[in-house]
Design a protein around this motif. Structure first.
Motif, mmCIF file in Angstrom:
data_model
loop_
_atom_site.group_PDB
_atom_site.id
_atom_site.type_symbol
_atom_site.label_atom_id
_atom_site.label_comp_id
_atom_site.label_asym_id
_atom_site.label_seq_id
_atom_site.Cartn_x
_atom_site.Cartn_y
_atom_site.Cartn_z
ATOM 1 N N LYS A 116 -2.457 -26.721 -23.705
ATOM 2 C CA LYS A 116 -3.076 -26.358 -24.977
ATOM 3 C C LYS A 116 -2.553 -25.015 -25.456
ATOM 4 C CE LYS A 116 -7.588 -25.656 -27.177
ATOM 5 N NZ LYS A 116 -9.072 -25.626 -26.966
ATOM 6 N N VAL A 117 -2.254 -24.927 -26.759
ATOM 7 C CA VAL A 117 -1.733 -23.691 -27.332
ATOM 8 C C VAL A 117 -2.890 -22.773 -27.739
ATOM 9 C CG1 VAL A 117 -0.412 -22.699 -29.244
ATOM 10 C CG2 VAL A 117 0.379 -24.783 -28.117
ATOM 11 N N ASP A 118 -2.799 -21.496 -27.325
ATOM 12 C CA ASP A 118 -3.839 -20.511 -27.616
ATOM 13 C C ASP A 118 -3.183 -19.161 -27.902
ATOM 14 O OD1 ASP A 118 -6.217 -19.119 -27.884
ATOM 15 O OD2 ASP A 118 -6.482 -18.861 -25.723
ATOM 16 N N GLY A 119 -2.625 -19.024 -29.104
ATOM 17 C CA GLY A 119 -1.991 -17.767 -29.480
ATOM 18 C C GLY A 119 -0.783 -17.440 -28.614
ATOM 19 N N ASP A 120 -0.466 -16.153 -28.511
ATOM 20 C CA ASP A 120 0.693 -15.708 -27.726
ATOM 21 C C ASP A 120 0.313 -15.506 -26.263
ATOM 22 O OD1 ASP A 120 1.850 -15.750 -30.187
ATOM 23 O OD2 ASP A 120 2.151 -13.575 -30.350
ATOM 24 N N HIS A 121 -0.259 -16.549 -25.682
ATOM 25 C CA HIS A 121 -0.754 -16.422 -24.310
ATOM 26 C C HIS A 121 -0.245 -17.545 -23.416
ATOM 27 C CE1 HIS A 121 -3.371 -13.341 -25.932
ATOM 28 N NE2 HIS A 121 -3.908 -14.206 -26.769
ATOM 29 N N GLY A 122 0.957 -18.059 -23.705
ATOM 30 C CA GLY A 122 1.490 -19.164 -22.908
ATOM 31 C C GLY A 122 2.053 -18.706 -21.582
ATOM 32 N N GLY A 123 1.926 -19.567 -20.581
ATOM 33 C CA GLY A 123 2.474 -19.273 -19.278
ATOM 34 C C GLY A 123 1.426 -18.740 -18.325
ATOM 35 N N PRO A 124 1.791 -18.537 -17.061
ATOM 36 C CA PRO A 124 3.124 -18.847 -16.527
ATOM 37 C C PRO A 124 3.360 -20.337 -16.256
ATOM 38 C CG PRO A 124 1.742 -18.018 -14.776
ATOM 39 C CD PRO A 124 0.930 -17.910 -16.034
ATOM 40 N N GLU A 125 2.252 -21.129 -16.174
ATOM 41 C CA GLU A 125 2.407 -22.547 -15.879
ATOM 42 C C GLU A 125 2.233 -23.381 -17.148
ATOM 43 O OE1 GLU A 125 -0.173 -23.789 -12.770
ATOM 44 O OE2 GLU A 125 0.960 -22.763 -11.193
ATOM 45 N N LEU A 126 3.130 -24.336 -17.325
ATOM 46 C CA LEU A 126 3.093 -25.246 -18.464
ATOM 47 C C LEU A 126 3.149 -26.672 -17.937
ATOM 48 C CD1 LEU A 126 5.765 -23.411 -20.646
ATOM 49 C CD2 LEU A 126 3.280 -23.155 -20.797
ATOM 50 N N SER A 127 2.337 -27.539 -18.508
ATOM 51 C CA SER A 127 2.258 -28.925 -18.042
ATOM 52 C C SER A 127 2.987 -29.853 -19.000
ATOM 53 C CB SER A 127 0.794 -29.362 -17.915
ATOM 54 O OG SER A 127 0.116 -28.570 -16.954
ATOM 55 N N PHE A 128 3.666 -30.850 -18.432
ATOM 56 C CA PHE A 128 4.387 -31.842 -19.221
ATOM 57 C C PHE A 128 4.104 -33.233 -18.703
ATOM 58 C CE2 PHE A 128 6.734 -27.997 -19.979
ATOM 59 C CZ PHE A 128 7.170 -28.109 -21.287
ATOM 60 N N HIS A 129 4.168 -34.193 -19.632
ATOM 61 C CA HIS A 129 4.036 -35.604 -19.287
ATOM 62 C C HIS A 129 5.435 -36.206 -19.293
ATOM 63 C CE1 HIS A 129 2.487 -39.749 -19.360
ATOM 64 N NE2 HIS A 129 3.389 -39.981 -20.293
ATOM 65 N N ALA A 130 5.901 -36.662 -18.134
ATOM 66 C CA ALA A 130 7.253 -37.216 -18.014
ATOM 67 C C ALA A 130 7.176 -38.718 -17.809
ATOM 68 C CB ALA A 130 7.988 -36.573 -16.838
ATOM 69 N N GLU A 131 7.976 -39.436 -18.579
ATOM 70 C CA GLU A 131 8.087 -40.881 -18.408
ATOM 71 C C GLU A 131 9.557 -41.246 -18.597
ATOM 72 O OE1 GLU A 131 5.897 -45.015 -19.882
ATOM 73 O OE2 GLU A 131 5.255 -43.060 -20.626
ATOM 74 N N LEU A 132 10.297 -41.247 -17.512
ATOM 75 C CA LEU A 132 11.734 -41.506 -17.532
ATOM 76 C C LEU A 132 11.990 -42.919 -17.024
ATOM 77 C CD1 LEU A 132 12.770 -38.022 -16.142
ATOM 78 C CD2 LEU A 132 12.868 -38.798 -18.517
ATOM 79 N N PRO A 133 12.711 -43.746 -17.783
ATOM 80 C CA PRO A 133 12.747 -45.180 -17.523
ATOM 81 C C PRO A 133 13.631 -45.627 -16.371
ATOM 82 C CG PRO A 133 14.143 -44.685 -19.374
ATOM 83 C CD PRO A 133 13.480 -43.398 -18.995
ATOM 84 N N VAL A 134 14.662 -44.844 -16.051
ATOM 85 C CA VAL A 134 15.600 -45.290 -15.018
ATOM 86 C C VAL A 134 15.846 -44.178 -14.014
ATOM 87 C CG1 VAL A 134 16.761 -46.980 -16.492
ATOM 88 C CG2 VAL A 134 17.574 -44.617 -16.468
ATOM 89 N N SER A 135 16.261 -44.550 -12.823
ATOM 90 C CA SER A 135 16.543 -43.575 -11.773
ATOM 91 C C SER A 135 17.893 -42.918 -12.002
ATOM 92 C CB SER A 135 16.517 -44.265 -10.408
ATOM 93 O OG SER A 135 17.500 -45.290 -10.357
ATOM 94 N N GLY A 136 18.149 -41.887 -11.239
ATOM 95 C CA GLY A 136 19.415 -41.178 -11.341
ATOM 96 C C GLY A 136 19.195 -39.733 -11.752
ATOM 97 N N ASN A 137 20.272 -39.077 -12.131
ATOM 98 C CA ASN A 137 20.198 -37.684 -12.544
ATOM 99 C C ASN A 137 19.916 -37.565 -14.040
ATOM 100 O OD1 ASN A 137 20.756 -36.499 -10.006
ATOM 101 N ND2 ASN A 137 22.951 -36.857 -10.292
ATOM 102 N N TRP A 138 18.964 -36.707 -14.367
ATOM 103 C CA TRP A 138 18.654 -36.371 -15.752
ATOM 104 C C TRP A 138 18.888 -34.879 -15.934
ATOM 105 C CZ3 TRP A 138 16.716 -39.607 -19.710
ATOM 106 C CH2 TRP A 138 16.461 -40.925 -19.316
#
Length: 307
Positions: free
Chosen positions: A263-285
């Motif tokens: 969630k964004v709350d002004g200039d207070h981002g970090g140090p940890e940021l969460s992401f939702h990853a959905e990558l369809p195939v294996s291998g290097n990205w």
């Protein structure tokens, strides 16, 4: 016996449908501007104009071969919409504008686009060896012609992605990611993809990624940003988020965007940021993570292995 066999067939069909659904890749328009401190980003953490691609691109990489590609942003058309451009080449070693249009199902240029993370269209450029990443917000004229001002390009084959959402017509409200390839003449040398790692450094910052995504499965990733060993807690919002990650698959340049969940709350981002990853195939990205602090945009790159 007949009832048992029928049940087995139904169960197998359901399993197959579930597997197919799990392989769907979420495509979204999200970008950064040309203000990045690393407009010609290479595999490493410094800008590089001299890095280059494979000397002889394969037929699948040749400009003009896009229309046969499919899925993951690798096609120039989808759902009646098509990315069109008269240019199949761009000059090497100098700034250049890539001009294109989005044709709708009626064959006419689309001029109405919905805002997505404050922009009507997000444009990406990546070379076939996943170097030279650029992320741009192009401008559009009244007739629907877009112009993306690219930083210096190294010789090789480049893929240009346009990510957008029509605000009218049959595609209204739907996200599209289309692409075409462009050749940049000159002597080209392939840069090997760096091995998988969970951290990268850029402009004095260390970016660490935690999580082990599996192909075809939604998976959370946590990104931690530090500088000089100290947590960064004053990241600024950029395009309605503290950071975003764009990913390209080794070998075919398939596109994916990892959705921010913090969630964004002004200039207070970090140090940890969460992401939702959905990558369809294996291998290097190859992941390109972009974040802003004190008015300056930074881009870190690392290779993520997906099992």
């Amino acid at each position: 016996m007949f009832a048992s066999s029928r049940f087995t067939v139904r169960r197998r069909a359901l399993a197959a449908a579930t597997t197919t659904a799990a392989l769907a890749l979420t495509l979204a328009a999200c970008g950064t501007s040309g203000g990045s401190s690393m407009p010609g980003m290479d595999h490493g953490t410094k800008a590089s104009v001299s890095s280059s691609a494979s000397a002889s691109p394969s037929m699948g990489d040749m400009p003009g071969m896009d229309h046969t590609a499919s899925g993951n942003g690798l096609s120039d058309s989808m759902g009646g919409y098509r990315l069109t451009s008269q240019g199949a080449t761009l000059p090497a070693g100098t700034q250049a504008a890539y001009r294109f249009a989005i044709a709708g199902p009626d064959g006419k240029p689309v001029t109405g686009f919905a805002l997505d993370q404050t922009k009507r269209l997000h444009f990406y450029a990546i070379r076939s060896d996943l170097t030279g990443f650029q992320h741009i917000h192009p401008t559009m004229t009244a007739d629907g012609t877009w112009s993306a001002d690219l930083a210096s390009l190294a010789p090789g084959t480049w893929r240009m992605f346009a990510s957008f959402t029509p605000d009218s017509g049959p595609g209204k409200g739907k996200d599209f990611v289309l692409s075409r390839t462009v050749g940049v003449p000159g002597t080209a040398t392939k840069t090997p993809l760096p091995p998988a790692a969970n951290s990268a450094e850029v402009d004095g910052y260390t970016v660490t990624v935690q999580g082990e995504p599996m192909a075809g499965m939604a998976h959370p990733l946590t990104v931690t940003v530090t500088k000089d060993g100290k947590p960064v807690t004053d990241l600024q919002p950029y395009l309605d988020t503290y950071a975003h990650v764009t990913a390209f698959h080794e070998g075919d340049e398939a596109f994916a965007h990892l959705h921010p969940a913090t969630k964004v709350d002004g200039d207070h981002g970090g140090p940890e940021l969460s992401f939702h990853a959905e990558l369809p195939v294996s291998g290097n990205w190859r992941l390109f993570l972009q974040f802003q602090r004190a008015g300056k945009l930074h881009t870190a790159a690392l290779t993520l292995r997906v099992g």
